[in-house]
Write a protein that holds these residues in place. Structure first.
Motif, PDB file in Angstrom:
ATOM      1  N   ILE A  66       0.600  -1.395   0.027  1.00  0.00           N
ATOM      2  CA  ILE A  66      -0.152   0.159   0.073  1.00  0.00           C
ATOM      3  C   ILE A  66       1.301   1.243   0.214  1.00  0.00           C
ATOM      4  O   ILE A  66       0.626   2.349  -0.136  1.00  0.00           O
ATOM      5  CB  ILE A  66      -0.991  -0.284   1.146  1.00  0.00           C
TER       6      ILE A  66
ATOM      7  N   LEU B  94       0.505   4.303  -3.039  1.00  0.00           N
ATOM      8  CA  LEU B  94      -0.196   5.858  -1.935  1.00  0.00           C
ATOM      9  C   LEU B  94       1.356   6.449  -3.185  1.00  0.00           C
ATOM     10  O   LEU B  94       1.059   7.902  -3.105  1.00  0.00           O
ATOM     11  CB  LEU B  94       0.040   5.943  -0.367  1.00  0.00           C
ATOM     12  N   GLN B  95       2.487   6.427  -2.813  1.00  0.00           N
ATOM     13  CA  GLN B  95       3.108   7.184  -3.699  1.00  0.00           C
ATOM     14  C   GLN B  95       2.859   7.399  -5.099  1.00  0.00           C
ATOM     15  O   GLN B  95       3.038   8.235  -5.137  1.00  0.00           O
ATOM     16  CB  GLN B  95       4.802   6.758  -3.870  1.00  0.00           C
TER      17      GLN B  95
ATOM     18  N   LEU C 222      -0.097   6.909  -6.498  1.00  0.00           N
ATOM     19  CA  LEU C 222      -1.053   8.283  -6.423  1.00  0.00           C
ATOM     20  C   LEU C 222      -1.582   9.821  -6.104  1.00  0.00           C
ATOM     21  O   LEU C 222      -1.541  11.019  -6.852  1.00  0.00           O
ATOM     22  CB  LEU C 222      -2.236   8.206  -4.818  1.00  0.00           C
TER      23      LEU C 222
ATOM     24  N   LEU D 179       3.395  12.877   1.397  1.00  0.00           N
ATOM     25  CA  LEU D 179       2.735  12.141   2.629  1.00  0.00           C
ATOM     26  C   LEU D 179       3.480  11.412   3.749  1.00  0.00           C
ATOM     27  O   LEU D 179       4.632  11.213   3.923  1.00  0.00           O
ATOM     28  CB  LEU D 179       2.326  10.668   0.806  1.00  0.00           C
TER      29      LEU D 179
ATOM     30  N   VAL E 110       3.508   7.546   5.904  1.00  0.00           N
ATOM     31  CA  VAL E 110       2.698   6.663   6.214  1.00  0.00           C
ATOM     32  C   VAL E 110       2.977   6.270   7.883  1.00  0.00           C
ATOM     33  O   VAL E 110       4.479   6.477   8.053  1.00  0.00           O
ATOM     34  CB  VAL E 110       2.643   5.423   5.441  1.00  0.00           C
TER      35      VAL E 110
ATOM     36  N   LEU F 147      -8.174   7.830  -2.011  1.00  0.00           N
ATOM     37  CA  LEU F 147      -7.525   6.906  -0.692  1.00  0.00           C
ATOM     38  C   LEU F 147      -8.646   6.009   0.044  1.00  0.00           C
ATOM     39  O   LEU F 147      -8.072   5.802   0.898  1.00  0.00           O
ATOM     40  CB  LEU F 147      -7.406   8.778  -0.174  1.00  0.00           C
TER      41      LEU F 147
ATOM     42  N   LEU G 180      -8.163   2.238   1.645  1.00  0.00           N
ATOM     43  CA  LEU G 180      -7.498   1.754   2.931  1.00  0.00           C
ATOM     44  C   LEU G 180      -8.972   1.478   3.499  1.00  0.00           C
ATOM     45  O   LEU G 180      -7.954   0.849   4.967  1.00  0.00           O
ATOM     46  CB  LEU G 180      -7.462   3.564   3.693  1.00  0.00           C
TER      47      LEU G 180
ATOM     48  N   PHE H 291      -7.895   8.598   6.689  1.00  0.00           N
ATOM     49  CA  PHE H 291      -6.531   9.259   6.476  1.00  0.00           C
ATOM     50  C   PHE H 291      -6.692  10.507   7.147  1.00  0.00           C
ATOM     51  O   PHE H 291      -7.542  10.632   7.389  1.00  0.00           O
ATOM     52  CB  PHE H 291      -5.884   9.333   4.848  1.00  0.00           C
TER      53      PHE H 291
ATOM     54  N   VAL I 161      -1.256   8.890   6.409  1.00  0.00           N
ATOM     55  CA  VAL I 161      -1.903   7.801   6.302  1.00  0.00           C
ATOM     56  C   VAL I 161      -1.709   6.745   8.024  1.00  0.00           C
ATOM     57  O   VAL I 161      -0.837   6.496   8.181  1.00  0.00           O
ATOM     58  CB  VAL I 161      -1.495   6.782   5.185  1.00  0.00           C
TER      59      VAL I 161
END
Length: 431
Positions: free
Chosen positions: A83, A87-88, A90, A98, A100, A121, A125, A132, A141
């Protein structure tokens, strides 16, 4: 030695360096390049405007950053991908940073099509138990954590119940109505617990009227909606106005309702529901068939689904016991469970020379009806025999003598429910 002394003398006798002399700068050991000093601005004339200054422009991309901006994100992963790496991808190319948490782990496999950053997101998630929040341009996150909220319970800590039985005598049909006296706070605790996750907890404090609930935020939102709806419906109240009178009939065993409808301008062969819409007009129509005697006019206010009872008696004569349970809907319709019992003294039974017991005549009914707010409903048909005084015939009647004749009397009950709205005042009241 003589040569060095001559060189020193030349340096001491040399004139001072002018201020506007070019400065030689060496770059990388190459040839020296002469750089001219910046030109000086001409002197400003009196009254002239200042020269324009350069303006620094701030990049508005960060200020306008929003998770809801439509970017049309489309990503596809055929194999599970950590994940963190998803996310990176996104936030790549966006002004967002970001962060995490170490315990925010999991993998994603699937496809995202034309989503905003917030939608992406949430989609990624939520199944992983992650959450988040965004502060400025920083997205953090973390694993979802339970919260605790408190809710007010504006309810009475009482258990009210009712049980009534309507019967006309031995061997006859019987109707039993029961309003359960449930523990309201136990019911609320059970209802809230059914909305919580496996890790959620609820505690209800009766004395303070407070419920403490711990669970995830979306579960707590459901609890809040449930408690708000419950208390709003429970707080509905209705005012019940009753008018009870007796019609002593002259020449009939019961009221002829066909004639009453004709008097009111309704079709005589149709049982119109609006027959009791105008109580004074109804009384005038009934007066054509007999003598009307007002008995009671009780009024009471009760809450939604709460039983209300009125008992009125005249010592040694008669009494009326009426119980009503209303159910008030949001569209102004009131359902009423109505029961009333009419008791009247009907002489005494001799038991020996000195002892006697009173005889009571009892009539009652139990019914359920559905009416609009402010509409009058009528209950009738309770007939009993009665002695009626009439003028005697012959010469004695000329002088006002009377004689008793057997007749009938019928009880009529008019009941009008009016929904009481919070914040309303009657005429003459003060705020």
């Amino acid at each position: 030695m003589l040569r060095n002394l001559l060189a020193a003398a030349l340096l001491l006798s040399a004139p001072a360096w002018p201020q506007d002399m070019p400065v030689t700068r060496l770059a990388g050991g190459g040839a020296a390049s002469a750089v001219s000093p910046p030109p000086t601005a001409p002197p400003r004339r009196a009254g002239a405007q200042l020269p324009p200054l350069p303006v620094t422009q701030i990049d508005q991309r960060d200020a306008a950053a929003s998770l809801d901006t439509q970017r049309g994100l489309s990503l596809s992963f055929l194999e599970p991908m950590p994940i963190g790496e998803v996310l990176q991808l996104l936030v790549e190319g966006t002004p967002f940073s970001l962060a995490v948490d170490p315990d925010a782990t999991g993998a994603f496999r699937g496809e995202l099509k034309r989503l905003t950053l917030r939608e992406a997101l949430t989609t990624l998630l939520t199944p992983l138990g992650l959450d988040f929040d965004a502060q400025g341009t920083v997205i953090r996150v973390r694993r979802r954590r339970a919260e605790m909220r408190q809710y007010d319970l504006n309810l009475l800590d009482t258990q009210r119940g009712m049980q009534r039985t309507a019967a006309n005598g031995e061997g006859s049909a019987t109707i039993t109505t029961t309003a359960n006296g449930d523990d309201v706070f136990v019911g609320i605790a059970e209802g809230v617990q059914s909305l919580l996750s496996d890790t959620g907890h609820v505690h209800v404090d009766r004395r303070s009227g407070l419920a403490l609930v711990s669970d995830f935020p979306e579960r707590l939102d459901r609890v809040g909606f449930y408690l708000e709806t419950l208390q709003t419906r429970s707080a509905r109240q209705v005012r019940l106005e009753a008018l009870v009178f007796e019609v002593t009939l002259r020449d009939a065993p019961s009221i002829d309702w066909r004639l009453v409808r004709e008097k009111l301008g309704l079709q005589g062969s149709v049982a119109e529901a609006g027959i009791a819409a105008d109580p004074p007009a109804l009384r005038n129509a009934l007066a054509a068939q007999g003598e009307i005697q007002d008995l009671w006019a009780p009024e009471i206010t009760t809450l939604n689904n709460q039983p209300a009872m009125v008992h009125i008696s005249t010592p040694g004569s008669s009494s009326l016991t009426m119980t009503v349970v209303p159910q008030i809907s949001a569209d102004g319709i009131v359902q009423l469970s109505v029961s009333h019992a009419w008791e009247e003294h009907d002489g005494d039974r001799k038991q020996g020379l000195l002892k006697s017991t009173p005889l009571m005549r009892i009539a009652g009914s139990d019914s359920v009806t559905r009416v609009m707010d402010g509409t009058t409903v009528m209950v009738s048909g309770l007939v009993r025999p009665r002695e009626i005084a009439k003028l005697a015939t012959g010469v004695s009647g000329v002088f006002g003598a009377t004689q008793k004749q057997k007749g009938h009397a019928e009880l009529v009950v008019l009941l009008r429910p009016t929904i009481v709205k919070a914040g309303t005042f009657t005429a003459g009241s003060t705020q």
